[in-house]
Scaffold this motif. Structure first.
Motif, PDB file in Angstrom:
ATOM      1  N   PRO A 129       0.817  -1.213   0.000  1.00 44.14           N
ATOM      2  CA  PRO A 129       0.000   0.000   0.000  1.00 44.14           C
ATOM      3  C   PRO A 129       0.846   1.256   0.000  1.00 44.14           C
ATOM      4  O   PRO A 129       2.060   1.226   0.210  1.00 44.14           O
ATOM      5  N   ALA A 130       0.192   2.389  -0.209  1.00 42.85           N
ATOM      6  CA  ALA A 130       0.923   3.657  -0.330  1.00 42.85           C
ATOM      7  C   ALA A 130       1.597   4.039   0.969  1.00 42.85           C
ATOM      8  O   ALA A 130       2.657   4.665   0.968  1.00 42.85           O
ATOM      9  N   GLY A 131       1.041   3.701   2.111  1.00 49.98           N
ATOM     10  CA  GLY A 131       1.638   4.059   3.381  1.00 49.98           C
ATOM     11  C   GLY A 131       2.928   3.333   3.660  1.00 49.98           C
ATOM     12  O   GLY A 131       3.714   3.763   4.507  1.00 49.98           O
ATOM     13  N   ALA A 132       3.184   2.262   2.981  1.00 48.99           N
ATOM     14  CA  ALA A 132       4.393   1.488   3.213  1.00 48.99           C
ATOM     15  C   ALA A 132       5.263   1.466   1.968  1.00 48.99           C
ATOM     16  O   ALA A 132       5.879   0.474   1.633  1.00 48.99           O
ATOM     17  N   ALA A 133       5.337   2.590   1.251  1.00 46.95           N
ATOM     18  CA  ALA A 133       6.088   2.659  -0.006  1.00 46.95           C
ATOM     19  C   ALA A 133       7.577   2.509   0.245  1.00 46.95           C
ATOM     20  O   ALA A 133       8.281   1.824  -0.501  1.00 46.95           O
ATOM     21  N   SER A 134       8.118   3.148   1.289  1.00 48.48           N
ATOM     22  CA  SER A 134       9.550   3.073   1.556  1.00 48.48           C
ATOM     23  C   SER A 134       9.969   1.660   1.925  1.00 48.48           C
ATOM     24  O   SER A 134      10.993   1.154   1.483  1.00 48.48           O
ATOM     25  N   VAL A 135       9.168   0.975   2.731  1.00 53.09           N
ATOM     26  CA  VAL A 135       9.475  -0.393   3.116  1.00 53.09           C
ATOM     27  C   VAL A 135       9.428  -1.299   1.902  1.00 53.09           C
ATOM     28  O   VAL A 135      10.262  -2.183   1.726  1.00 53.09           O
ATOM     29  N   SER A 136       8.433  -1.090   1.017  1.00 53.86           N
ATOM     30  CA  SER A 136       8.318  -1.917  -0.173  1.00 53.86           C
ATOM     31  C   SER A 136       9.515  -1.722  -1.090  1.00 53.86           C
ATOM     32  O   SER A 136      10.001  -2.687  -1.685  1.00 53.86           O
ATOM     33  N   MET A 137      10.012  -0.532  -1.239  1.00 55.54           N
ATOM     34  CA  MET A 137      11.172  -0.285  -2.077  1.00 55.54           C
ATOM     35  C   MET A 137      12.414  -0.967  -1.512  1.00 55.54           C
ATOM     36  O   MET A 137      13.231  -1.526  -2.254  1.00 55.54           O
ATOM     37  N   GLU A 138      12.575  -0.920  -0.205  1.00 58.95           N
ATOM     38  CA  GLU A 138      13.728  -1.569   0.413  1.00 58.95           C
ATOM     39  C   GLU A 138      13.662  -3.081   0.235  1.00 58.95           C
ATOM     40  O   GLU A 138      14.681  -3.726  -0.096  1.00 58.95           O
ATOM     41  N   ASP A 139      12.474  -3.663   0.429  1.00 62.98           N
ATOM     42  CA  ASP A 139      12.334  -5.104   0.236  1.00 62.98           C
ATOM     43  C   ASP A 139      12.556  -5.488  -1.218  1.00 62.98           C
ATOM     44  O   ASP A 139      13.156  -6.532  -1.517  1.00 62.98           O
ATOM     45  N   THR A 140      12.092  -4.659  -2.126  1.00 61.49           N
ATOM     46  CA  THR A 140      12.279  -4.959  -3.541  1.00 61.49           C
ATOM     47  C   THR A 140      13.748  -4.928  -3.916  1.00 61.49           C
ATOM     48  O   THR A 140      14.211  -5.768  -4.704  1.00 61.49           O
ATOM     49  N   ALA A 141      14.503  -4.005  -3.347  1.00 61.77           N
ATOM     50  CA  ALA A 141      15.941  -3.947  -3.631  1.00 61.77           C
ATOM     51  C   ALA A 141      16.646  -5.193  -3.108  1.00 61.77           C
ATOM     52  O   ALA A 141      17.511  -5.758  -3.793  1.00 61.77           O
ATOM     53  N   LYS A 142      16.271  -5.666  -1.927  1.00 65.72           N
ATOM     54  CA  LYS A 142      16.882  -6.882  -1.387  1.00 65.72           C
ATOM     55  C   LYS A 142      16.573  -8.092  -2.270  1.00 65.72           C
ATOM     56  O   LYS A 142      17.445  -8.934  -2.523  1.00 65.72           O
ATOM     57  N   LYS A 143      15.339  -8.141  -2.744  1.00 63.93           N
ATOM     58  CA  LYS A 143      14.968  -9.274  -3.580  1.00 63.93           C
ATOM     59  C   LYS A 143      15.671  -9.241  -4.925  1.00 63.93           C
ATOM     60  O   LYS A 143      16.052 -10.286  -5.474  1.00 63.93           O
ATOM     61  N   ASN A 144      15.875  -8.058  -5.472  1.00 61.15           N
ATOM     62  CA  ASN A 144      16.624  -7.959  -6.728  1.00 61.15           C
ATOM     63  C   ASN A 144      18.083  -8.375  -6.541  1.00 61.15           C
ATOM     64  O   ASN A 144      18.661  -9.039  -7.414  1.00 61.15           O
ATOM     65  N   TYR A 145      18.673  -7.974  -5.420  1.00 69.12           N
ATOM     66  CA  TYR A 145      20.049  -8.415  -5.136  1.00 69.12           C
ATOM     67  C   TYR A 145      20.123  -9.937  -4.982  1.00 69.12           C
ATOM     68  O   TYR A 145      21.101 -10.582  -5.399  1.00 69.12           O
ATOM     69  N   PHE A 146      19.094 -10.479  -4.380  1.00 72.80           N
ATOM     70  CA  PHE A 146      19.070 -11.937  -4.231  1.00 72.80           C
ATOM     71  C   PHE A 146      19.010 -12.617  -5.592  1.00 72.80           C
ATOM     72  O   PHE A 146      19.716 -13.615  -5.843  1.00 72.80           O
ATOM     73  N   LEU A 147      18.192 -12.119  -6.493  1.00 73.49           N
ATOM     74  CA  LEU A 147      18.090 -12.703  -7.827  1.00 73.49           C
ATOM     75  C   LEU A 147      19.406 -12.572  -8.594  1.00 73.49           C
ATOM     76  O   LEU A 147      19.828 -13.511  -9.286  1.00 73.49           O
ATOM     77  N   LEU A 148      20.074 -11.441  -8.479  1.00 73.35           N
ATOM     78  CA  LEU A 148      21.370 -11.275  -9.138  1.00 73.35           C
ATOM     79  C   LEU A 148      22.412 -12.222  -8.552  1.00 73.35           C
ATOM     80  O   LEU A 148      23.256 -12.762  -9.272  1.00 73.35           O
ATOM     81  N   GLY A 149      22.354 -12.420  -7.227  1.00 73.78           N
ATOM     82  CA  GLY A 149      23.291 -13.356  -6.606  1.00 73.78           C
ATOM     83  C   GLY A 149      23.064 -14.787  -7.070  1.00 73.78           C
ATOM     84  O   GLY A 149      24.012 -15.557  -7.267  1.00 73.78           O
ATOM     85  N   VAL A 150      21.794 -15.166  -7.257  1.00 73.68           N
ATOM     86  CA  VAL A 150      21.482 -16.505  -7.749  1.00 73.68           C
ATOM     87  C   VAL A 150      22.056 -16.702  -9.148  1.00 73.68           C
ATOM     88  O   VAL A 150      22.626 -17.768  -9.469  1.00 73.68           O
ATOM     89  N   ALA A 151      21.937 -15.687  -9.992  1.00 74.46           N
ATOM     90  CA  ALA A 151      22.457 -15.792 -11.358  1.00 74.46           C
ATOM     91  C   ALA A 151      23.983 -15.798 -11.373  1.00 74.46           C
ATOM     92  O   ALA A 151      24.604 -16.570 -12.118  1.00 74.46           O
ATOM     93  N   ALA A 152      24.610 -14.938 -10.573  1.00 75.01           N
ATOM     94  CA  ALA A 152      26.076 -14.854 -10.575  1.00 75.01           C
ATOM     95  C   ALA A 152      26.723 -16.083  -9.960  1.00 75.01           C
ATOM     96  O   ALA A 152      27.874 -16.409 -10.283  1.00 75.01           O
ATOM     97  N   LEU A 153      26.007 -16.787  -9.095  1.00 77.91           N
ATOM     98  CA  LEU A 153      26.582 -17.959  -8.437  1.00 77.91           C
ATOM     99  C   LEU A 153      26.805 -19.118  -9.411  1.00 77.91           C
ATOM    100  O   LEU A 153      27.598 -20.029  -9.115  1.00 77.91           O
ATOM    101  N   GLN A 154      26.164 -19.087 -10.571  1.00 79.77           N
ATOM    102  CA  GLN A 154      26.304 -20.192 -11.510  1.00 79.77           C
ATOM    103  C   GLN A 154      27.686 -20.242 -12.164  1.00 79.77           C
ATOM    104  O   GLN A 154      28.151 -21.328 -12.528  1.00 79.77           O
TER     105      GLN A 154
END
Length: 347
Positions: A311-336
């Motif tokens: 929701p709009a009230g938790a925009a900052s938290v959502s952006m931070e979680d999204t950044a962590k998840k993107n880093y996780f996906l990049l780490g999964v790809a780079a680990l190969q």
């Protein structure tokens, strides 16, 4: 006769000559050095002490071996004697006439096995129903769906692993709205265990074949290759599970993680084949297949990790979680890349 001794005038008693008869009846005592008693088996057959007249010294030693015979007889364990004394139920049944022994043994064995199997199955159903809240029959049918594949599915899945850019959708299909997922033969994006298992076996056999052709084959090369592959796969699955927990992704079954991570052995098999044909193809093929495997995993996990926006009230938290998840996906790809290098280099 009086106690004063013998008198020549007394004719009632004539002692024998001292030199002949007395020496024969009463030989002089000969003291032998002490010798340890013989073992119990030879006490009865070989008597060391001869019988002596009453009141003589050898008769006093005659009771010594008999006493030791009762005290020094060790008891030895004889398994054959124990088996003979206590025959088993099967042997007793086999001794019955008219073929009744075989019938009794077969019926008794089947009865005991069926009883144990039924009790074990009932206990497992109760345990799963109490702990997981899932019916036991449904739980035991889950692994079968991972091998529900067809020839067309295997061919299309191999093309998807090698060329993931061709796929447009990565969402899994369901039987109905809110129902279970479709099996792999009906859904290209569904994970399966048939391809990973076959690819792993082919990878291990190919390592042994290349070692035999090059003259470096040893009996332990295939065992060490299989052990290293399973170890790397286990560590990778555990790290992925930990990463999904840290980014607060939705739970994923263990077998799904093993299936997704096991697809790498398809690329590793092609790397070994290309290096066997020409060493110049080793690095280009390895880098390409590692990149395609990383892209395949990143797009597969993207539907698992990323959730709808907050929701709009938790925009900052959502952006931070999204950044962590993107880093996780990049780490999964780079680990190969290091994983492909370790497994292909060791092979």
């Amino acid at each position: 006769m009086s106690q004063q001794g013998y008198h020549p005038s007394d004719q009632r008693y004539a002692p024998p000559p001292q030199s002949q008869q007395y020496s024969q009846q009463y030989p002089p005592a000969v003291h032998q050095p002490y010798a340890p008693p013989p073992p119990p088996s030879s006490i009865q057959t070989n008597n060391m002490y001869a019988a002596a007249p009453n009141g003589s010294q050898p008769q006093q030693h005659a009771a010594f071996p008999a006493q030791n015979q009762h005290q020094q007889q060790p008891q030895y364990y004889n398994p054959h004697q124990q088996q003979q004394q206590q025959p088993s139920m099967a042997a007793a049944a086999a001794a019955l006439p008219f073929g009744l022994g075989e019938t009794l043994n077969s019926q008794l064995g089947r009865t005991l096995f069926d009883t144990a199997a039924s009790r074990f199955a009932a206990s497992q159903r109760e345990f799963l129903a109490d702990t997981g809240g899932v019916h036991a029959d449904h739980f035991l049918r889950i692994p079968k769906s991972y091998f529900s594949v067809s020839t067309s599915y295997v061919a299309r899945k191999l093309l998807l692993i090698l060329f993931p850019l061709r796929n447009k959708t990565w969402s899994r299909r369901r039987v109905d709205e809110g129902g279970p997922y479709m099996p792999p033969r009906d859904d290209l994006n569904a994970p399966d265990l048939y391809i990973p298992v076959m690819a792993f076996i082919t990878y291990v056999l190919l390592v042994g074949f290349i070692g035999g052709v090059s003259g470096t084959f040893t009996p332990d090369i295939m065992a060490s290759t299989a052990s290293l592959g399973l170890l790397v796969l286990s560590v990778e699955v555990l790290l992925t599970r930990l990463g999904l927990y840290l980014v607060r992704a939705r739970p994923v079954p263990w077998l799904d993680l093993i299936a997704f991570r096991g697809y790498k052995f398809v690329g590793l098999t092609l790397v070994l084949l290309s290096s066997a044909v020409s060493r110049a193809l080793y690095w280009p093929v390895l880098l390409y297949l590692a990149a395609m495997m990383g892209l395949f995993l990143m797009r597969t996990y993207r539907k698992i990790v990323l959730v709808p926006s907050a929701p709009a009230g938790a925009a900052s938290v959502s952006m931070e979680d999204t950044a962590k998840k993107n880093y996780f996906l990049l780490g999964v790809a780079a680990l190969q890349f290091p994983i492909f290098w370790i497994l292909a280099r060791t092979a």
